[in-house]
Design an enzyme around this catalytic site. Sequence first.
Site, PDB file in Angstrom:
ATOM      1  CB  SER A  14     -37.175 -29.149 -15.323  1.00 19.32           C
ATOM      2  OG  SER A  14     -35.782 -29.502 -13.970  1.00 19.32           O
ATOM      3  CG  ASN A  90     -34.062 -21.713  -9.344  1.00 20.22           C
ATOM      4  OD1 ASN A  90     -34.243 -21.777  -8.120  1.00 20.22           O
ATOM      5  ND2 ASN A  90     -34.766 -22.798  -9.621  1.00 20.22           N
ATOM      6  CE1 TYR A 157     -26.203 -23.195  -4.742  1.00 15.25           C
ATOM      7  CE2 TYR A 157     -25.773 -21.909  -2.023  1.00 15.25           C
ATOM      8  CZ  TYR A 157     -26.890 -22.366  -2.525  1.00 15.25           C
ATOM      9  OH  TYR A 157     -27.506 -22.326  -3.105  1.00 15.25           O
ATOM     10  CE  LYS A 161     -27.202 -19.507  -4.744  1.00 13.95           C
ATOM     11  NZ  LYS A 161     -28.630 -19.613  -6.281  1.00 13.95           N
TER      12      LYS A 161
END
Length: 267
Positions: A14, A90, A157, A161
């Site tokens: 979005s 994503n 994070y 990742k």
Amino acid sequence: MAELSGIALVTGASTGIGRHLVEGLAARGMAVAGLARSEDRLRTAMDEVAAATGARTLAVAADVTDRKSVQDAVERVVAELGQIDLLVNNAGLIDAAEEPLWEADPDQWWDVVSSHLKGAFLLCRTVVPWMVLRNHGRIVNIASGQSLRARPEFSAYGVGKTGLMRITEALAGALEGSDVHAFDLSPGVVDTQMTRGMSMWRGFTDWTPPERVIEFVAAVAAGELDQWSGRFLRVGADELDTVRALTPQGAARQLRLLPYGDDDPLA
């Protein structure tokens, strides 16, 4: 602009990079399903893309960390658009506060890690078996510079990742010999609400154009980068024409320990 066909599923669709990818893939001819948690914002984004490109789009509200939500979402995409040819993982959160690991809220820290790892795992677990059955498919896991080196203020994070890179490598190894391939793709530094909120990018102006990210994902979808399956690519540093022509060897662009010397027993 190269034409594509087939069905793409993009999570975190979005806003930000996900929103750019949805429009870029749709403009190239793919039917695109977008997943995100906020249904109203997602539906608006997908309707805008359909109006701008004339492509078939589908908005599916889903929590990528919830097994049933993912299962239901994928079933709906397949029923309304068809089997998925390209999966782009994503979706993902970032640390709420820029602080050292021991000061982080434990629940929020785990939520960030889970958004990247559990989210990608559940999507792959649901989508990849059908790709294997059809012997056709591409998976793009959106990586980061923090996949490769730790920033102490974004520990969750970075863990998410980096773990995502291991998921990609495990997938690629299991898929070897098939026409299903998985890739780590760092998008560079795209101008999004998330990056503008990070102190490390305050005052930064040399943004990576979203079109460059779209070009790399489109090249993956077209099968032009299959030799890079299981490896890391970085938009804004890598040149698409260069990596198209290269076949990496050994552990190039994979996470490995650096030996301390020639006599390192782990070398």
